[in-house]
Design a protein around this motif. Structure first.
Motif, PDB file in Angstrom:
ATOM      1  N   LEU A  71      53.677  78.671  74.940  1.00  0.00           N
ATOM      2  CA  LEU A  71      52.250  78.472  75.213  1.00  0.00           C
ATOM      3  C   LEU A  71      51.418  79.579  74.575  1.00  0.00           C
ATOM      4  CD1 LEU A  71      50.017  76.889  76.744  1.00  0.00           C
ATOM      5  CD2 LEU A  71      50.454  78.393  78.704  1.00  0.00           C
ATOM      6  N   GLU A  72      51.957  80.798  74.560  1.00  0.00           N
ATOM      7  CA  GLU A  72      51.203  81.925  74.017  1.00  0.00           C
ATOM      8  C   GLU A  72      51.012  81.819  72.495  1.00  0.00           C
ATOM      9  OE1 GLU A  72      54.834  85.153  73.389  1.00  0.00           O
ATOM     10  OE2 GLU A  72      53.287  85.523  74.875  1.00  0.00           O
ATOM     11  N   ASN A  73      51.753  80.943  71.857  1.00  0.00           N
ATOM     12  CA  ASN A  73      51.620  80.740  70.408  1.00  0.00           C
ATOM     13  C   ASN A  73      50.738  79.532  70.084  1.00  0.00           C
ATOM     14  OD1 ASN A  73      53.870  82.527  70.710  1.00  0.00           O
ATOM     15  ND2 ASN A  73      54.442  82.070  68.604  1.00  0.00           N
ATOM     16  N   LEU A  74      50.072  78.982  71.093  1.00  0.00           N
ATOM     17  CA  LEU A  74      49.226  77.812  70.908  1.00  0.00           C
ATOM     18  C   LEU A  74      47.742  78.157  71.073  1.00  0.00           C
ATOM     19  CD1 LEU A  74      51.289  75.175  72.921  1.00  0.00           C
ATOM     20  CD2 LEU A  74      50.974  75.217  70.428  1.00  0.00           C
ATOM     21  N   CYS A  75      46.907  77.443  70.361  1.00  0.00           N
ATOM     22  CA  CYS A  75      45.457  77.479  70.503  1.00  0.00           C
ATOM     23  C   CYS A  75      44.985  76.032  70.445  1.00  0.00           C
ATOM     24  CB  CYS A  75      44.815  78.278  69.368  1.00  0.00           C
ATOM     25  SG  CYS A  75      45.430  79.967  69.145  1.00  0.00           S
ATOM     26  N   ILE A  76      43.684  75.801  70.602  1.00  0.00           N
ATOM     27  CA  ILE A  76      43.166  74.429  70.492  1.00  0.00           C
ATOM     28  C   ILE A  76      41.887  74.403  69.662  1.00  0.00           C
ATOM     29  CG2 ILE A  76      44.202  73.562  72.614  1.00  0.00           C
ATOM     30  CD1 ILE A  76      41.407  73.851  73.914  1.00  0.00           C
ATOM     31  N   SER A  77      41.597  73.225  69.148  1.00  0.00           N
ATOM     32  CA  SER A  77      40.406  73.027  68.310  1.00  0.00           C
ATOM     33  C   SER A  77      40.079  71.540  68.262  1.00  0.00           C
ATOM     34  CB  SER A  77      40.670  73.530  66.891  1.00  0.00           C
ATOM     35  OG  SER A  77      41.550  72.642  66.209  1.00  0.00           O
ATOM     36  N   PRO A  78      38.932  71.180  67.693  1.00  0.00           N
ATOM     37  CA  PRO A  78      38.738  69.782  67.311  1.00  0.00           C
ATOM     38  C   PRO A  78      39.766  69.409  66.247  1.00  0.00           C
ATOM     39  CG  PRO A  78      36.647  70.962  67.337  1.00  0.00           C
ATOM     40  CD  PRO A  78      37.720  71.992  67.439  1.00  0.00           C
ATOM     41  N   GLN A  79      40.077  68.118  66.113  1.00  0.00           N
ATOM     42  CA  GLN A  79      41.157  67.691  65.220  1.00  0.00           C
ATOM     43  C   GLN A  79      40.800  67.898  63.754  1.00  0.00           C
ATOM     44  OE1 GLN A  79      39.317  64.612  65.061  1.00  0.00           O
ATOM     45  NE2 GLN A  79      39.934  64.095  62.990  1.00  0.00           N
ATOM     46  N   CYS A  80      39.523  67.890  63.420  1.00  0.00           N
ATOM     47  CA  CYS A  80      39.097  68.093  62.033  1.00  0.00           C
ATOM     48  C   CYS A  80      37.682  68.643  62.080  1.00  0.00           C
ATOM     49  CB  CYS A  80      39.167  66.771  61.253  1.00  0.00           C
ATOM     50  SG  CYS A  80      39.151  67.004  59.452  1.00  0.00           S
ATOM     51  N   GLY A  81      37.056  68.753  60.912  1.00  0.00           N
ATOM     52  CA  GLY A  81      35.651  69.115  60.892  1.00  0.00           C
ATOM     53  C   GLY A  81      34.802  67.948  61.355  1.00  0.00           C
ATOM     54  N   PHE A  82      33.519  68.217  61.562  1.00  0.00           N
ATOM     55  CA  PHE A  82      32.600  67.163  61.996  1.00  0.00           C
ATOM     56  C   PHE A  82      31.851  66.534  60.814  1.00  0.00           C
ATOM     57  CE2 PHE A  82      33.274  69.674  65.786  1.00  0.00           C
ATOM     58  CZ  PHE A  82      33.356  68.723  66.784  1.00  0.00           C
ATOM     59  N   SER A  83      32.054  67.121  59.622  1.00  0.00           N
ATOM     60  CA  SER A  83      31.310  66.635  58.456  1.00  0.00           C
ATOM     61  C   SER A  83      32.037  67.047  57.186  1.00  0.00           C
ATOM     62  CB  SER A  83      29.886  67.205  58.480  1.00  0.00           C
ATOM     63  OG  SER A  83      29.058  66.581  57.546  1.00  0.00           O
ATOM     64  N   SER A  84      33.205  66.446  56.947  1.00  0.00           N
ATOM     65  CA  SER A  84      33.994  66.794  55.770  1.00  0.00           C
ATOM     66  C   SER A  84      33.245  66.499  54.479  1.00  0.00           C
ATOM     67  CB  SER A  84      35.324  66.032  55.769  1.00  0.00           C
ATOM     68  OG  SER A  84      36.088  66.383  56.898  1.00  0.00           O
ATOM     69  N   THR A  85      32.309  65.559  54.541  1.00  0.00           N
ATOM     70  CA  THR A  85      31.383  65.311  53.444  1.00  0.00           C
ATOM     71  C   THR A  85      29.975  65.465  54.000  1.00  0.00           C
ATOM     72  OG1 THR A  85      31.089  62.938  53.811  1.00  0.00           O
ATOM     73  CG2 THR A  85      33.027  63.621  52.534  1.00  0.00           C
ATOM     74  N   HIS A  86      28.991  65.489  53.116  1.00  0.00           N
ATOM     75  CA  HIS A  86      27.620  65.721  53.579  1.00  0.00           C
ATOM     76  C   HIS A  86      27.120  64.611  54.493  1.00  0.00           C
ATOM     77  CE1 HIS A  86      25.653  62.680  50.983  1.00  0.00           C
ATOM     78  NE2 HIS A  86      26.635  62.943  50.131  1.00  0.00           N
ATOM     79  N   HIS A  87      27.780  63.443  54.479  1.00  0.00           N
ATOM     80  CA  HIS A  87      27.338  62.317  55.297  1.00  0.00           C
ATOM     81  C   HIS A  87      27.461  62.610  56.793  1.00  0.00           C
ATOM     82  CE1 HIS A  87      29.162  60.931  51.500  1.00  0.00           C
ATOM     83  NE2 HIS A  87      28.161  60.081  51.452  1.00  0.00           N
ATOM     84  N   GLY A  88      28.536  63.296  57.185  1.00  0.00           N
ATOM     85  CA  GLY A  88      28.776  63.563  58.601  1.00  0.00           C
ATOM     86  C   GLY A  88      29.533  62.446  59.286  1.00  0.00           C
ATOM     87  N   ASN A  89      30.164  62.776  60.404  1.00  0.00           N
ATOM     88  CA  ASN A  89      30.897  61.782  61.178  1.00  0.00           C
ATOM     89  C   ASN A  89      29.957  61.012  62.100  1.00  0.00           C
ATOM     90  OD1 ASN A  89      33.207  62.492  59.886  1.00  0.00           O
ATOM     91  ND2 ASN A  89      34.280  63.258  61.691  1.00  0.00           N
ATOM     92  N   ASP A  90      30.503  59.972  62.723  1.00  0.00           N
ATOM     93  CA  ASP A  90      29.706  59.037  63.506  1.00  0.00           C
ATOM     94  C   ASP A  90      29.445  59.584  64.906  1.00  0.00           C
ATOM     95  OD1 ASP A  90      28.365  56.801  64.374  1.00  0.00           O
ATOM     96  OD2 ASP A  90      30.186  55.632  64.743  1.00  0.00           O
ATOM     97  N   MET A  91      28.610  60.613  64.972  1.00  0.00           N
ATOM     98  CA  MET A  91      28.231  61.183  66.267  1.00  0.00           C
ATOM     99  C   MET A  91      26.953  61.984  66.098  1.00  0.00           C
ATOM    100  SD  MET A  91      30.923  64.293  66.912  1.00  0.00           S
ATOM    101  CE  MET A  91      32.314  63.196  67.020  1.00  0.00           C
ATOM    102  N   SER A  92      26.354  62.307  67.237  1.00  0.00           N
ATOM    103  CA  SER A  92      25.112  63.083  67.211  1.00  0.00           C
ATOM    104  C   SER A  92      25.425  64.577  67.263  1.00  0.00           C
ATOM    105  CB  SER A  92      24.240  62.709  68.414  1.00  0.00           C
ATOM    106  OG  SER A  92      24.859  63.170  69.616  1.00  0.00           O
ATOM    107  N   HIS A  93      24.411  65.393  67.021  1.00  0.00           N
ATOM    108  CA  HIS A  93      24.592  66.836  67.164  1.00  0.00           C
ATOM    109  C   HIS A  93      24.952  67.196  68.605  1.00  0.00           C
ATOM    110  CE1 HIS A  93      22.679  66.996  63.193  1.00  0.00           C
ATOM    111  NE2 HIS A  93      23.112  68.241  63.118  1.00  0.00           N
ATOM    112  N   ASP A  94      24.345  66.508  69.558  1.00  0.00           N
ATOM    113  CA  ASP A  94      24.681  66.773  70.966  1.00  0.00           C
ATOM    114  C   ASP A  94      26.149  66.458  71.235  1.00  0.00           C
ATOM    115  OD1 ASP A  94      22.170  67.656  71.618  1.00  0.00           O
ATOM    116  OD2 ASP A  94      21.495  65.752  72.473  1.00  0.00           O
ATOM    117  N   ASP A  95      26.645  65.357  70.671  1.00  0.00           N
ATOM    118  CA  ASP A  95      28.066  65.021  70.825  1.00  0.00           C
ATOM    119  C   ASP A  95      28.937  66.146  70.273  1.00  0.00           C
ATOM    120  OD1 ASP A  95      27.459  62.469  71.846  1.00  0.00           O
ATOM    121  OD2 ASP A  95      27.424  61.575  69.841  1.00  0.00           O
ATOM    122  N   GLN A  96      28.574  66.627  69.094  1.00  0.00           N
ATOM    123  CA  GLN A  96      29.344  67.700  68.458  1.00  0.00           C
ATOM    124  C   GLN A  96      29.405  68.943  69.330  1.00  0.00           C
ATOM    125  OE1 GLN A  96      28.797  69.319  64.131  1.00  0.00           O
ATOM    126  NE2 GLN A  96      27.348  70.449  65.413  1.00  0.00           N
TER     127      GLN A  96
END
Length: 371
Positions: A328-353
């Motif tokens: 467990l001490e060797n683990l961390c967590i994060s979102p699975q990817c970025g929220f905007s790998s391209t300039h278009h952005g993913n299908d969510m709002s800033h509040d969601d992010q």
């Protein structure tokens, strides 16, 4: 024992949804309505505001959100001499709508590869001015120049010998990382879709059709990445993020890490792995049994693709499941990817992010008791 900081218990992959002003201004710049200098000033303002918001969540890993890029990889790669960006690739079969059946252009090598100027240094220098916490620079993995086209995408006259190609590619990356380090950067993440694509039977078959051995490619890529990062200073943390596609909340590949796990975790000399684990496409946690005790895995268990907020209890259960295969001490967590790998952005709002990022921070605090 895990003693590396960064990565942090709560971390993130890099890209963030662009502010409306940044998105609109980039389009104006493309149309020739504003200058590059005017665009950069607007990006500066958007980055400063977003960094402040990111730090307010408790996140200690700070990026510029990749606000200055169209694509997570192309804006970097095209700055290397010898790289040409052209056309497009086959339509994305997982696109949610017809207008999304678009994928990034192809990268090919049309001349000798060379690092002719610093690519990310100016961006990093601005980021470190506005960040109070640890600034992180994300750059595409060097494998991104090779996988999609293989030998056929590399000019035979420039590189009759592939060993020379890998040598020049490695040298170009080493020069960029050295320049970043001299500017004060101590945290770099390599973004790599290819090692994750090699988990997908269809992608493996396609590589075979291009004349590549999908069983040998992970070793080839491990050698390439190591030739870039080996010998780095002790205080430079290098992580690698594996991604199966993230354009506008869609994806390109599926399959667990088992086909590449042993080489991935033991032959690539990075400090940390940012792994997608947001849904069944990434398989189970069993491949984590190969992770050595001196390395860190950042579990991407919060989806950056969907608006739905995960249940904190479910996240803690998943962390416990992963901890059956590594400490467990060797683990961390994060979102699975970025929220905007391209300039278009993913299908969510800033509040969601921001809710997703706050969930990552709060979950980390509950699991590890660290602020």
């Amino acid at each position: 024992m895990y003693k590396i900081k960064p990565p942090f218990r709560a971390d993130h992959v890099g890209s963030l949804l662009r502010t409306p002003e940044v998105k609109e201004s980039r389009m104006k710049w493309k149309r020739g309505e504003i200058s590059a200098e005017e665009l950069r000033a607007i990006e500066d303002k958007g980055i400063a505001e977003t960094v402040k918001r990111l730090e307010s969540t408790g996140m200690k890993s700070i990026t510029d959100g990749e606000f200055r890029r169209d694509y997570f990889h192309l804006d970097f790669l095209k700055e290397l001499a010898g790289v040409t960006v052209t056309g497009g690739i086959d339509a994305n079969p997982n696109a949610k709508a017809a207008e999304d059946g678009f994928t990034p252009p192809k990268v090919s090598v049309t001349g000798k590869l060379k690092h002719v100027k610093d690519i990310q240094v100016d961006d990093f220098n601005y980021l470190k001015q506005v960040a109070s916490c640890t600034p992180k620079v994300t750059i595409p993995s060097p494998t991104m120049i090779h996988f999609r086209g293989g030998r056929k995408s590399i000019d035979i006259n420039s590189y009759p010998d592939m060993d020379e190609f890998f040598h020049d590619l490695s040298q170009s990356y080493r020069q960029e990382i050295d320049a970043l380090y001299k500017s004060g950067c101590r945290y770099i993440q390599l973004d790599d879709t290819n090692l994750a694509y090699l988990c997908d039977p269809k992608m493996r078959a396609a590589a075979q059709e291009r004349g590549e051995d999908p069983n040998e490619l992970p070793r080839t890529y491990a050698s390439l990445i190591n030739s870039v990062i080996d010998g780095r200073p002790d205080d430079l943390t290098v992580g690698i993020h594996l991604c199966r596609g993230n354009y506008r909340s869609t994806w390109f590949a599926e399959g667990g890490y088992e086909p590449v796990a042993e080489v991935l975790f033991n032959n690539i000399n990075v400090d940390a792995y940012f792994l997608e684990y947001d849904d069944e496409r990434s398989g189970d946690f069993a491949p984590l049994r190969f992770v050595p005790n001196n390395k860190v895995v950042v579990l991407g268990i919060v989806s950056s693709k969907s608006r739905e907020l995960e249940d904190p209890d479910d996240l803690r259960k998943r962390i416990d499941e992963a901890a059956q295969y590594m400490p467990l001490e060797n683990l961390c967590i994060s979102p699975q990817c970025g929220f905007s790998s391209t300039h278009h952005g993913n299908d969510m709002s800033h509040d969601d992010q921001w809710r997703k990022i706050e969930l990552v921070v709060n979950t980390a605090q509950k699991v590890w008791g660290e602020s």
